[in-house]
Design an enzyme around this catalytic site. Structure first.
Site, PDB file in Angstrom:
ATOM      1  CB  SER A 296      -1.035  -0.339   1.609  1.00 21.24           C
ATOM      2  OG  SER A 296      -2.189  -0.493   1.330  1.00 21.24           O
TER       3      SER A 296
ATOM      4  CB  SER B 197      -4.658   0.663   5.750  1.00 19.88           C
ATOM      5  OG  SER B 197      -4.431  -0.239   6.817  1.00 19.88           O
ATOM      6  N   GLY B 198      -5.803  -1.804   3.965  1.00 22.53           N
ATOM      7  CA  GLY B 198      -6.467  -2.706   3.377  1.00 22.53           C
ATOM      8  C   GLY B 198      -7.150  -2.431   4.222  1.00 22.53           C
ATOM      9  CB  SER B 199      -5.763  -4.915   7.579  1.00 23.83           C
ATOM     10  OG  SER B 199      -5.179  -3.468   7.898  1.00 23.83           O
ATOM     11  N   GLY B 200      -6.991  -1.396   7.008  1.00 21.89           N
ATOM     12  CA  GLY B 200      -7.562  -0.539   8.423  1.00 21.89           C
ATOM     13  C   GLY B 200      -6.713  -0.423   9.347  1.00 21.89           C
ATOM     14  CD  GLU B 201      -8.590  -2.639  12.391  1.00 25.59           C
ATOM     15  OE1 GLU B 201      -8.492  -2.078  13.649  1.00 25.59           O
ATOM     16  OE2 GLU B 201      -9.981  -2.145  12.372  1.00 25.59           O
ATOM     17  CB  THR B 202      -1.363  -1.278   8.953  1.00 24.27           C
ATOM     18  OG1 THR B 202      -2.278  -2.149   7.451  1.00 24.27           O
ATOM     19  CG2 THR B 202       0.394  -1.559   8.841  1.00 24.27           C
TER      20      THR B 202
ATOM     21  CD  GLU C  31      -1.478  -5.320  -1.512  1.00 24.05           C
ATOM     22  OE1 GLU C  31      -1.595  -6.136  -2.226  1.00 24.05           O
ATOM     23  OE2 GLU C  31      -1.534  -5.421   0.037  1.00 24.05           O
TER      24      GLU C  31
END
Lengths: 183, 183, 183, 183
Positions: free
Chosen positions: D48, D87-92, D150
């Site tokens: 990302s 951020s895909g998960s939004g939690e990185t 991505e």
């Protein structure tokens, strides 16, 4: 003397004092961790990160399997690996987190910092304290911000390279052969 | 339809046409070079370099020993290695030089480019031509500069990942385990 | 004395001799180029590139509009800009090419190198010669490869920071305010 | 059809569905934030992060003052700036921290993520949700790990470039002139 040379003299004096006061036995112990580790991982933020990368290049030259945390192809840290975190304050958030995670995974951790009581030191197996905190009147104008720590860390690691070279029986010639041909 | 969605549609159409016209046999041959190589080195400049790095991350997940040329810990390329250079024009100077040196060393070279007659192709063992040069009226405003090539290269390499995963017998679960835990 | 401390002493002696022999007037002239430039661009390959980046961070702290050639958001160099290339040998190919292009564009060029007669010096408006080539018996084992040049370049640029701070009337406090909060 | 082409088709179908379902009005609003911002900061980790950098290059071409968080010369974020976190998960973790700090400073924050209820979304002024979470049987072998997110993010941002180009009245020719000449 002009400010340029005053600064050079000032920085070099402080760096030299800081490095020559290090304990020889601790240096030996630390170097043995390099020889024992499966792989070596380096981390630092900002200018400390650049110092970490410069050391990583030499470790590659010395034949160690070496990675810089945050670079493209870095694999996960595992038990058996050695992680070295460089942080003047020892409190920079990503450095503290890297130290915590390394410890949790069971890797060996060396902290290079100017503060023995910092957060990264708490998780470290070895703390190399570079005594560069000094508040005489001249520091702010001759060596602003982290200058003393970063120069000390650069030279500390150059000294470690010479020591590791000896312990590992490496020559400059062989190191050159491991130098990247394409960049 | 507004410009945003027109652009998405335009880029995806061109990318799809370009990728689906690739020869299946060539893809197979190229993938076999990955399995045969000692180590894999990626290079690209600018946005093509970012595409190269994104692919490098996946190759690490797939268990290939992978390096990005220009990064800190990259060792010298040797005979037996596979070098992949990504360059739309095939004429970007550092890409051309990387291709030349790789060839001279005796490494296998794959060029990913939009021009089969470009300088990097001359040294390449395999040229993957992504047909993204198109001069209809809309291109300049819907897909400026190297947009079509770079998007095609990104997706081409994603497709290659799926193919390599199959050939190497890898699972998503194992790939995840090779994902870096510290960054 | 053990190899670690011998190496520290050896490197610091050579670096100090090299830096204190620099001409004060040349330092002044060079610093004036920084104040006069529209924007400042840094370049170096390998460890010299890391030294260049460490200096770039401080130039940002000092309020100079600064870019590192090769990083994501770097704009094109123009006439009126100052380009600084750091290369021990002065012959590293991408450094030589950067110097040539900078000159052709009409930017001012400063070469930091250990060889005054090197290729990058030929295009330079100013060459800072760091006298770190020394072939006594100890160098190869106490300061392998480019160690002396790189340590000298790091400290040279730290000295320049102090000088520029003075000439520009900057304080450590203001420099700190320009330090990145997110990293 | 072989796995390579199946993967290409699979990814492109999912990406297209995800992007064409985006709300036109939201795209407009987001683009207006770019035109209104003092400066634009990009952040992402891993792949990302590479997508973020590729977009940053185009923003520079479009004449926006743009920085990538974590690169050498990036200044501190201030009120009035626009921060985009991918951020895909939004939690990185570093992405979440970047989002938090950006919010605290008072910058505008756009989150590009596959999860609207993620940690980075909580601090965001705008969340662009790329609907790429899909658990059909084929996903794991045709688009492993974050592949769909991505690729969607890359193409989403390419579409945004076309829209911004139009809104800002930029031409491909002018964008080319802002392309770096030295790299």
């Amino acid at each position: 003397m002009n400010t340029f040379k005053k600064s050079i003299n000032y920085i070099m004096d402080k760096v030299k004092t800081s490095l020559l006061s290090l304990n020889d036995e601790q240096i030996e112990k630390i170097c043995r961790e390099f020889l024992r580790a499966d792989r070596i991982f380096l981390y630092g933020a900002g200018r400390s990160g650049l110092v970490a990368k410069a050391f990583a290049i030499r470790l590659v030259h010395l034949g160690f399997q070496t990675y810089v945390i945050g670079e493209t192809i870095t694999p996960p840290v595992r038990k058996g690996d050695l992680v070295i975190v460089i942080s003047g304050s020892g409190e920079t958030i990503p450095s503290v987190m890297t130290a915590e995670i390394a410890k949790k995974i069971g890797a060996k951790l060396i902290a290079v910092t100017s503060r023995e009581d910092s957060k990264i030191s708490k998780n470290a197996d070895f703390t190399v304290k570079l005594s560069t905190e000094c508040e005489d009147r001249e520091r702010a104008r001759l060596a602003p911000l982290g200058t003393l720590f970063e120069a000390s860390a650069w030279l500390f690691l150059d000294g470690l390279v010479a020591k590791l070279m000896e312990m590992k029986g490496e020559s400059e010639k062989r190191m050159k052969e491991r130098h990247a041909t394409l960049q």
